[in-house]
Design a protein around this motif. Structure first.
Motif, PDB file in Angstrom:
ATOM      1  N   TYR A  68      -0.280   5.632   9.116  1.00  0.00           N
ATOM      2  CA  TYR A  68      -1.107   4.312  11.021  1.00  0.00           C
ATOM      3  C   TYR A  68       0.648   4.416  11.590  1.00  0.00           C
ATOM      4  CZ  TYR A  68      -5.084   4.160   8.596  1.00  0.00           C
ATOM      5  OH  TYR A  68      -6.442   4.900   8.032  1.00  0.00           O
TER       6      TYR A  68
ATOM      7  N   SER B 177       8.898  -3.717  12.223  1.00  0.00           N
ATOM      8  CA  SER B 177       9.196  -4.729  11.739  1.00  0.00           C
ATOM      9  C   SER B 177       9.402  -3.822  10.482  1.00  0.00           C
ATOM     10  CB  SER B 177       7.739  -5.217  11.856  1.00  0.00           C
ATOM     11  OG  SER B 177       6.368  -4.195  10.860  1.00  0.00           O
TER      12      SER B 177
ATOM     13  N   MET C 178       6.918  -1.837   8.790  1.00  0.00           N
ATOM     14  CA  MET C 178       6.969  -0.582   9.446  1.00  0.00           C
ATOM     15  C   MET C 178       7.856   0.049   8.501  1.00  0.00           C
ATOM     16  SD  MET C 178       6.100  -1.160  13.557  1.00  0.00           S
ATOM     17  CE  MET C 178       4.770  -1.164  14.148  1.00  0.00           C
TER      18      MET C 178
ATOM     19  N   ARG D 295       7.223   1.767   5.452  1.00  0.00           N
ATOM     20  CA  ARG D 295       6.354   2.696   5.822  1.00  0.00           C
ATOM     21  C   ARG D 295       7.257   4.187   5.871  1.00  0.00           C
ATOM     22  NH1 ARG D 295       1.464   0.714   9.206  1.00  0.00           N
ATOM     23  NH2 ARG D 295       2.968  -0.802   9.351  1.00  0.00           N
TER      24      ARG D 295
ATOM     25  N   LEU E 288      -1.032  -9.028   2.908  1.00  0.00           N
ATOM     26  CA  LEU E 288      -1.877  -8.445   3.555  1.00  0.00           C
ATOM     27  C   LEU E 288      -0.986  -6.908   3.468  1.00  0.00           C
ATOM     28  CD1 LEU E 288      -4.149  -8.008   4.967  1.00  0.00           C
ATOM     29  CD2 LEU E 288      -3.504  -8.848   7.119  1.00  0.00           C
ATOM     30  N   MET E 289      -0.026  -7.667   4.121  1.00  0.00           N
ATOM     31  CA  MET E 289       0.607  -5.607   3.947  1.00  0.00           C
ATOM     32  C   MET E 289       0.983  -5.289   2.673  1.00  0.00           C
ATOM     33  SD  MET E 289       1.996  -3.623   6.207  1.00  0.00           S
ATOM     34  CE  MET E 289       2.070  -4.605   7.689  1.00  0.00           C
TER      35      MET E 289
ATOM     36  N   ARG F 274      -0.944  -5.501   0.644  1.00  0.00           N
ATOM     37  CA  ARG F 274      -2.009  -4.592  -0.049  1.00  0.00           C
ATOM     38  C   ARG F 274      -2.651  -3.137   0.387  1.00  0.00           C
ATOM     39  NH1 ARG F 274      -6.637  -7.277  -3.191  1.00  0.00           N
ATOM     40  NH2 ARG F 274      -7.693  -4.659  -3.473  1.00  0.00           N
ATOM     41  N   SER F 275      -2.047  -3.796   1.647  1.00  0.00           N
ATOM     42  CA  SER F 275      -2.727  -1.922   3.118  1.00  0.00           C
ATOM     43  C   SER F 275      -1.733  -0.928   2.186  1.00  0.00           C
ATOM     44  CB  SER F 275      -2.233  -2.168   4.296  1.00  0.00           C
ATOM     45  OG  SER F 275      -2.567  -3.611   4.553  1.00  0.00           O
TER      46      SER F 275
ATOM     47  N   ASN G 201      -3.137   0.693  -0.729  1.00  0.00           N
ATOM     48  CA  ASN G 201      -4.474   1.165  -0.586  1.00  0.00           C
ATOM     49  C   ASN G 201      -3.277   2.903   0.596  1.00  0.00           C
ATOM     50  OD1 ASN G 201      -6.099  -0.954  -1.260  1.00  0.00           O
ATOM     51  ND2 ASN G 201      -7.358  -0.130  -0.214  1.00  0.00           N
TER      52      ASN G 201
ATOM     53  N   TYR H 196     -10.101 -13.719   9.447  1.00  0.00           N
ATOM     54  CA  TYR H 196      -9.368 -13.683   9.000  1.00  0.00           C
ATOM     55  C   TYR H 196      -8.895 -14.339   7.896  1.00  0.00           C
ATOM     56  CZ  TYR H 196      -4.223 -13.789   8.890  1.00  0.00           C
ATOM     57  OH  TYR H 196      -2.010 -13.892   8.131  1.00  0.00           O
TER      58      TYR H 196
ATOM     59  N   VAL I 211      -9.776 -11.453   5.218  1.00  0.00           N
ATOM     60  CA  VAL I 211      -9.024 -10.389   5.151  1.00  0.00           C
ATOM     61  C   VAL I 211      -8.012 -10.764   3.804  1.00  0.00           C
ATOM     62  CG1 VAL I 211      -7.176  -9.291   5.565  1.00  0.00           C
ATOM     63  CG2 VAL I 211      -9.684  -9.235   7.415  1.00  0.00           C
ATOM     64  N   LEU I 212      -7.773 -12.144   4.074  1.00  0.00           N
ATOM     65  CA  LEU I 212      -6.273 -12.907   3.769  1.00  0.00           C
ATOM     66  C   LEU I 212      -6.536 -12.774   2.045  1.00  0.00           C
ATOM     67  CD1 LEU I 212      -4.356 -15.685   4.766  1.00  0.00           C
ATOM     68  CD2 LEU I 212      -3.808 -13.479   4.929  1.00  0.00           C
TER      69      LEU I 212
ATOM     70  N   TRP J 233      -9.263 -10.702   0.345  1.00  0.00           N
ATOM     71  CA  TRP J 233      -8.916  -9.624   0.199  1.00  0.00           C
ATOM     72  C   TRP J 233      -7.946  -9.131  -0.152  1.00  0.00           C
ATOM     73  CZ3 TRP J 233      -6.499  -5.901   2.180  1.00  0.00           C
ATOM     74  CH2 TRP J 233      -6.778  -4.479   1.606  1.00  0.00           C
TER      75      TRP J 233
ATOM     76  N   ASP K 248     -11.016  -0.480   1.138  1.00  0.00           N
ATOM     77  CA  ASP K 248     -10.877   0.285   2.226  1.00  0.00           C
ATOM     78  C   ASP K 248     -10.553  -1.162   2.907  1.00  0.00           C
ATOM     79  OD1 ASP K 248     -11.932   2.890   2.291  1.00  0.00           O
ATOM     80  OD2 ASP K 248     -14.039   2.364   2.886  1.00  0.00           O
ATOM     81  N   VAL K 249      -9.621  -1.317   3.172  1.00  0.00           N
ATOM     82  CA  VAL K 249      -8.638  -2.030   4.351  1.00  0.00           C
ATOM     83  C   VAL K 249      -9.964  -2.097   5.080  1.00  0.00           C
ATOM     84  CG1 VAL K 249      -6.899  -2.912   5.649  1.00  0.00           C
ATOM     85  CG2 VAL K 249      -6.639  -0.757   3.643  1.00  0.00           C
TER      86      VAL K 249
ATOM     87  N   ILE L 260      -8.820  -4.413   7.917  1.00  0.00           N
ATOM     88  CA  ILE L 260      -8.774  -5.188   9.080  1.00  0.00           C
ATOM     89  C   ILE L 260      -8.642  -3.227  10.191  1.00  0.00           C
ATOM     90  CG2 ILE L 260      -7.907  -7.015   9.074  1.00  0.00           C
ATOM     91  CD1 ILE L 260      -5.461  -5.295   8.117  1.00  0.00           C
TER      92      ILE L 260
ATOM     93  N   ILE M 214      -3.239  -1.860  10.593  1.00  0.00           N
ATOM     94  CA  ILE M 214      -2.671  -2.901   9.081  1.00  0.00           C
ATOM     95  C   ILE M 214      -1.305  -3.723  10.123  1.00  0.00           C
ATOM     96  CG2 ILE M 214      -3.734  -1.487   8.108  1.00  0.00           C
ATOM     97  CD1 ILE M 214      -1.218  -0.229   7.659  1.00  0.00           C
ATOM     98  N   ASP M 215      -0.904  -3.301  11.318  1.00  0.00           N
ATOM     99  CA  ASP M 215       0.025  -3.852  11.972  1.00  0.00           C
ATOM    100  C   ASP M 215       0.225  -5.477  12.418  1.00  0.00           C
ATOM    101  OD1 ASP M 215       2.637  -2.563  11.321  1.00  0.00           O
ATOM    102  OD2 ASP M 215       1.816  -1.381  11.957  1.00  0.00           O
TER     103      ASP M 215
ATOM    104  N   ARG N 142      -7.344  -6.767  15.494  1.00  0.00           N
ATOM    105  CA  ARG N 142      -6.746  -6.048  13.964  1.00  0.00           C
ATOM    106  C   ARG N 142      -8.562  -6.440  13.095  1.00  0.00           C
ATOM    107  NH1 ARG N 142      -2.172  -9.177  11.307  1.00  0.00           N
ATOM    108  NH2 ARG N 142      -2.486  -6.957   9.907  1.00  0.00           N
TER     109      ARG N 142
END
Lengths: 329, 339, 342, 350
Positions: free
Chosen positions: C145, C160, C163, C166, C192-193, C195-196, C199, D266, D269-270, D272, D284-285, D287, D290-291, D307
């Motif tokens: 992404y 950031s 980023m 990744r 959040l990042m 966990r992303s 995945n 939001y 999401v947090l 999750w 699955d994400v 959002i 993701i940034d 998002r």
């Protein structure tokens, strides 16, 4: 920890029952950490020992030496005597029959005066400007000071000083020192500023502010404490530059020969073509050695300073602090 | 590179130039008794008119002719005229002693000073950077401690004493290099091999003596390189299986040279400064010697002129260095400077 | 998961000479990494987990050194003894066979070079076809992404944290290695990042048929990606088992303490516990079981003899003399009510 | 309702993105780190502020303890405007000195929160000397030693003479905590105070903070990016959780409400993103992006719409206000208003 709910602030302290250290133990601890530990590091560091030894020697030369050796004047001794032949003039004599050693000795006090004035001006101005600029970052004061510093960095120092001294013809060694300091502060001020900027970012400075500690205390403990080693290192390096530049000015014959200076000796010898006349060589060489040795001491001192002010080393050399509690990472 | 950055630097340079011009003007005014008094004695002595029968008006005219400063006018008019003749007419005044325009005298000498200055700077820094990097790579080895001590010793020797020693040893004792002038007395200037060779041989000792000014950089470079060697990106580069030479140049080299930048900038001014002493020792007819002679002869217009040109050269050099720095360190020109 | 071993570690030791003497930061470690699995290594900071990872690339920093055996079995080809490679072979081996991603993505990139330049030089120095490689890089960035055009042109400081991390993962895959080691790859990032990225890593692993070694101190996060977990305490592994097996049938008191000290959103806070005592010093040698000073079950045997890894159940080893009693003695208090030992 | 300990009303903090003010050529817009936030903290209260990095939670925290001046809006301590007190404007009931002492901070990186050149004792003595000058040296040292022992550093005599580099991260953080507590403050801002510690030490540190909270009656504004830690400390103290996104508090409420009845997408999401040990994987994400968007140029309308999994056209056009969804529970999302035009508008697609 379930029973702590009943505790309150004062009770917590009333319950305490401990023997505080005595006044003398405290004094001993402070002395150990602030004075003895740095001293122990210095004594362990060959650079500090050598530099200290040399500088003490010069200090003796400039105080006791001046009192022992008489003021040299023409015709004191036979002309152009070779060195290491006679106790009255151990380093030989010059073209006018003056003892070379006596001239070197009598040049020392003024050299110290120049170094003192030059280093104070350069480091002092740099510290004030750097601190001010760093704390007022982004304001017109900061912009103005840095513009001024950048300008002076741009002007080649020696030509500027030559022009200024040519116009003002200073004779007082303190004034000469001040003139020499003029072109030395800007680079240093820039570095002090960037150090201040990074110290200001440290959380402990913010914490001190939020705890309401007075600004002078923050400046002294949190900022100056960090800057001090850096400033002292640079004071030593500035001293070396003052020696270099003042001797150059005398050697070039730009400053009036109203004082003894190692550069004056070099100038006279060089003018008489000492390089091609071996009997004149001591007249040129001994002042040169004197200069090199003294600046060597200052360079060494600046190197040793880094170690002496290193907190980790200090902690290791303090007796009142447990030694092997170094925690890795 | 960011256009705003270039614009900002250019503005700063122009401003500094004006400030230096102003400084020379102020120095004229600061002379004991003002510019008129100071120069009157000079002019009188030079014109051979010891009796002092020259009228005051004529004298003032002469002061204006030589220095572009008319002491009779109000200060701001003097300043305007000074700027006008300097910037618009390109007139830096006239040498009292030699009677020629200051600018002409300087232009004849400047290339020689630039020649030895640029070489001293490049070689001095090249040597100290490589030495510093080598010391860092071999940290705590015998080579490291010997070199460190050597550099410390070298740092303790003033460059002019170094020059004198070079003259004595390589010039007089072993006659390896000439110690006087810019080229041989019996060599005709021109595009001949003989002339060029002579120029190079005459430049060696001055360049070396000035070059040692830069050796202090070796210790700083060593410190920087040791720090960079411990940085993560160098370790990652090694883990990425990059060639050693690339890691050394692009990673260690580039990142440890960058912080030396300020020192390098001050070095430009320092090396140019040293030409005054070095050119005098080697009787090398460059700008430094011109300035020195002007001081001894109290030739104020020439003195101010050389100071101005010295500053301008440094100014341009620093300006160029600054722009290239913005080019090699992307963090500067996009405003992420860590100052 | 297959029994096909990709990396075999035997008797691995890592030692450092420090002022206070020699410190042993990895002690006699044995471990197998299976092909195309995700192995999670969990432990506190200073437990030696990063050193194990670095040993796989023979990259222990000076003045440390690794000894023992690290055998890499490529999918096609002869086994490679990593610690015996000559410098040039080691250089080629790194990143082509095993690549590594660090915690500090900010500091993993050369600050004065663009991201594109990092990709290009890596391909070049390994003799790969640069245009084809860059093409592949573009694809990987997209899969993560990221906008390839923008990222390639950027300098590290312009991206950031998420980023950059990744982009670093993409860089690690540019030479198509078989094994990817991730050392705290998400520690500096927001949840959040983190966990992303977890995945994304799972997707990437499937696409590239990768073997992943994921190192962290964050146990809950690790359970979201690891097939198998190895728990490290005091410079050695104390328990190795499949993730679910470890969560439900842990046989080592330390693992159980670790599971109990981790807050989550469902366990009542009063059931979360702290681990008593402090972590050991790498210079001091602890006789017997290294965990005995903190262990509630410790007795004479624990103080005297080192247990070593022993089989608890199928594919489950723990180094505890009383691994059979542990589940009864030490309850994992923060386990949700619904989950019961089988 | 009694007067809150600390009250923030419409606080906005803007920064100059370049930091310099004299740059004539710059035409950059100021960055809004905190945008129109109101938040009350009561006596003996714990508020956990969570959000991604760059969302302005630290800036808001610093505005709360009066170390960051708000561009607009007000911060009051027990009804006294903090900045009025500082500038001595109007009728000052509580002198700024008193406010200064009452609001303290614990930083994220304990290593840089202590002056590396000062021994622990010196670092702890200075604030005590400033605020309780009536105490003698022995009494001050006694208090320091007692508190150090209370937070589990024993024997304290060994620790006070060390320099910060001779302490582990956990020990450094305890010293920092003790330093703040010595002033007997009413509120402590714990700015990511445990995220630099090992997982196994975090719970211990939070327990110490909770214990001291009950001893000293101190409120905590606990900033974290980790929902499970925020939940641990806030639930124990019966506090609230506030969720921040790009300079705004998008949801605030009691811990149980936020965890079991989250309203804002939001927050969900947090939730999750917070890994649970014994929970099956969700694949699955949830959002769309993701940034985080560039905080210097936040999206128009609802800031989360780029998002948000539930975003619709209405979210792009207008900015939601906080809606009360329960006692003490507010959510800044159109979905909490059943009659909003949101429900009629088209869903957003990428």
């Amino acid at each position: 920890m379930s029973d702590t709910d009943e505790l309150d602030f004062e009770e917590l302290f009333d319950d305490a029952d401990r023997e505080p250290p005595s006044r003398s133990a405290r004094l001993k601890r402070t002395l150990d950490v602030t004075v003895l530990a740095p001293l122990r590091i210095a004594l362990h560091d060959w650079r500090a020992v050598v530099a200290g030894g040399i500088l003490v020697l010069y200090a003796l030369m400039g105080t006791v030496g001046v009192w022992l050796a008489k003021k040299p004047s023409s015709g004191d001794h036979p002309k152009l005597e070779a060195p290491f032949q006679h106790v009255a003039y151990p380093l030989g004599t010059d073209l006018y029959g003056r003892s070379i050693l006596d001239q070197i000795i009598h040049a020392t006090p003024d050299m110290f005066r120049m170094i003192f004035a030059g280093a104070i001006v350069a480091v002092g101005v740099a510290a004030v400007v750097g601190l001010l600029s760093g704390f007022m970052r982004g304001t017109w004061v900061d912009a103005l000071l840095m513009m001024l510093a950048d300008m002076i960095i741009t002007i080649p120092g020696l030509p500027l000083i030559i022009v200024i001294t040519a116009i003002f013809q200073p004779t007082n060694p303190f004034v000469v020192g001040v003139f020499l300091g003029i072109d030395m502060w800007p680079g240093l001020a820039r570095t002090v500023r960037s150090q201040v900027l990074s110290i200001r970012e440290e959380s402990y400075v913010e914490a001190s502010r939020i705890m309401g500690l007075p600004t002078p205390s923050i400046l002294r403990r949190d900022v100056a404490g960090q800057l001090m080693p850096f400033i002292l290192v640079n004071a030593a390096l500035t001293s070396r530059r003052v020696i270099f530049e003042s001797v150059a000015l005398y050697f070039l014959g730009i400053l009036p020969f109203t004082t003894y200076n190692w550069g004056v000796l070099m100038n006279l010898a060089y003018q008489e073509n000492a390089l091609t006349r071996s009997e004149l060589l001591p007249w040129l060489v001994f002042p040169m050695i004197t200069i090199i040795l003294m600046s060597f001491a200052f360079v060494l001192l600046s190197q040793a300073m880094d170690a002496i002010f290193n907190v980790r080393l200090q902690a290791r050399h303090a007796e009142t602090i447990d030694e092997d509690e170094e925690v890795a990472g | 590179m960011h256009p705003r950055y270039v614009l900002k630097r250019t503005g700063q340079m122009v401003f500094t130039f004006f400030a230096t011009v102003t400084l020379t003007f102020v120095l004229y005014q600061a002379m004991p008794g003002g510019p008129a008094e100071a120069m009157r004695a000079m002019i009188l002595a030079e014109s051979g008119d010891v009796g002092g029968s020259v009228s005051l008006d004529l004298l003032n005219e002469m002061v204006e002719h030589y220095a572009n400063v008319n002491p009779d006018q109000p200060l701001h008019v003097q300043y305007y005229n000074y700027l006008h003749s300097l910037l618009v007419e390109g007139d830096m005044g006239t040498s009292i002693y030699q009677g020629e325009p200051v600018l002409d005298l300087i232009l004849q000498r400047a290339p020689w000073t630039m020649f030895i200055g640029v070489y001293a700077l490049t070689m001095g820094y090249a040597v100290s950077l490589f030495l510093g990097a080598a010391m860092a790579y071999k940290e705590r080895s015998l080579f490291d401690s010997v070199s460190s001590t050597g550099v410390i010793l070298l740092n303790s020797v003033p460059y002019y004493i170094f020059a004198i020693v070079l003259v004595y040893v390589l010039g007089i004792k072993y006659s390896l290099f000439p110690i006087n002038g810019r080229y041989g007395t019996f060599v005709d200037p021109g595009f001949t091999l003989e002339y060029m060779g002579s120029v190079v041989r005459h430049a060696v000792l001055p360049v070396v003596s000035m070059g040692i000014l830069a050796t202090g950089g070796a210790l700083t470079m060593r410190g920087n390189a040791i720090r960079v060697l411990g940085d993560d990106y160098v370790r990652v580069a090694e883990l990425r299986g990059l060639r050693r030479s690339r890691v050394a140049m692009q990673y260690v080299g580039r990142n440890s040279v960058l912080p030396l930048y300020t020192q390098f900038m001050i070095g430009i001014a320092g090396v140019l400064s040293s030409t005054v002493v070095v050119e005098e020792i080697f009787a090398y007819n460059g700008m430094g010697k011109l300035l020195y002679d002007a001081v001894l002869l109290h030739d104020y217009p020439l003195l101010m002129g050389t100071l101005l040109v010295f500053t301008t050269i440094t100014l341009i050099a620093i300006y160029l260095a600054d722009l290239t720095y913005g080019y090699i360190d992307p963090r500067i020109s996009t405003g992420e400077s860590n100052e | 998961m297959t029994d096909d071993v990709a990396i075999e570690i035997r008797d691995l030791e890592v030692t450092f000479d420090v002022e206070r003497g020699e410190s042993n930061v990895v002690r006699n470690v044995d471990l197998d990494v299976y092909r195309e699995e995700t192995l999670g290594i969990v432990g506190e900071s200073g437990s030696g987990k990063s050193m194990v990872a670095l040993s796989l690339l023979d990259a222990i920093p000076e003045p440390g050194g690794a000894s023992g055996e690290v055998i890499y079995h490529p999918e096609n080809g002869d086994p490679v003894s990593v610690l015996d490679l000559d410098p040039e072979a080691l250089r080629r081996f790194r990143w082509e066979q095993i690549a590594m991603v660090f915690q500090g993505a900010m500091t993993s990139f050369n600050p004065v070079m663009s991201i594109r330049e990092h990709f290009r030089e890596t391909l070049q120095d390994h003799g790969y076809d640069v245009p084809a490689g860059m093409e592949r890089g573009t694809g990987i960035l997209e899969q993560l992404y990221l906008d390839p055009d923008r990222v390639f042109e950027s300098y590290p400081h312009e991206l950031s944290g998420g980023m950059r991390q990744r982009a670093l993962i993409a860089l690690s895959l540019i030479l198509e290695p078989e094994v990817l080691i991730l050392d705290e790859p998400t520690a500096a990032l927001d949840l959040l990042m983190q966990r992303s990225i977890i995945n994304l890593l799972r997707e990437i692993q499937a696409t590239f048929e990768l073997t992943l070694v994921f190192i962290t101190h964050d146990l809950p996060l690790l359970t979201k990606i690891a097939d198998r977990m190895a728990v490290m305490y005091a410079f050695d592994f104390v328990e190795i088992a499949g993730t679910q097996e470890l969560l439900h049938h842990s046989g080592h008191p330390y693992t159980r303490a670790l599971l109990s000290t981790t807050p989550d959103l469902t366990t009542p806070p009063e059931e979360i516990q702290t681990i008593e005592g402090t972590k050991p010093d790498p210079v001091e040698y602890i006789s017997g079981c290294s965990y005995h000073p903190r262990c509630p079950m410790a007795d004479e045997q624990c103080r005297a003899t080192e247990p070593g890894l022993m089989d608890v159940r199928a594919n489950h080893e723990a180094s505890c003399h009383y691994h059979a009693d542990v589940p009864d003695e030490i309850t994992i208090r923060n386990r949700p009510r619904g989950v019961i030992d089988e | 309702m009694s007067e809150p300990l600390l009250s923030m009303d419409g606080v906005t903090v803007e920064f100059n993105s370049s930091g310099g003010t004299l740059d004539l050529l710059s035409n950059e817009q100021p960055v809004r780190a905190v945008d129109d936030v109101s938040l009350d903290v009561g006596e003996n209260d714990v508020v956990a502020l969570i959000g991604e990095s760059g969302c302005g939670k630290s800036t808001l925290g610093k505005a709360a303890i009066g170390s960051q001046r708000p561009t607009s809006g007000s911060v009051s301590y027990r009804g006294q405007d903090v900045w009025d007190a500082r500038k001595d404007r109007g009728a000052v009931r509580i002198p700024f000195e008193e406010i200064r002492r009452s609001l303290q901070i614990i930083h994220q990186d304990p290593g840089s929160a202590l002056n590396p050149n000062q021994r622990v004792l010196t670092s702890l003595m200075l604030p005590l000397k400033k605020w309780q000058p009536e105490l003698g040296y022995e009494e001050r040292e006694e208090r320091i030693l007692t508190l150090l022992e209370h937070v589990g550093m024993s024997p304290p005599e060994d620790f006070v003479n060390r320099y910060p580099h001779q302490l582990s991260g956990g020990e450094q953080q305890r010293v920092v905590l003790v330093r703040a507590l010595l002033l007997n403050p009413d509120m402590i801002l714990a700015d990511e105070a445990i995220s630099a510690l090992d997982v196994s030490l975090r719970v211990e540190m939070m327990d110490i903070m909770l214990d001291l909270q009950s001893v000293f009656d101190t409120s905590f504004l606990f900033i974290s990016h980790d929902l499970s830690n925020a939940r641990y400390i806030a639930q124990q103290a019966g506090g609230r959780i506030a969720v921040m996104y790009l300079g705004e508090i998008v949801e605030i409420g009691p811990v149980e409400e936020i965890l079991e009845n989250p309203q804002h997408p939001y927050t969900k999401v947090l939730k999750w993103a917070t890994p649970e040990l014994y929970e099956e994987r969700e694949e699955d994400v949830p959002i769309r992006e993701i940034d985080v968007p560039d905080p210097t140029n936040p999206p128009a309308g609802c800031r989360f719409h780029t998002r948000c999994p539930n975003a619709r056209e209405a979210c792009r056009e207008s900015h939601p206000e906080p809606y009360a969804v329960g006692p003490d529970h507010d959510s800044q999302c159109f979905r909490s208003d059943e009659s909003h035009e949101y429900w009629e508008s088209e869903p957003l697609h990428d």
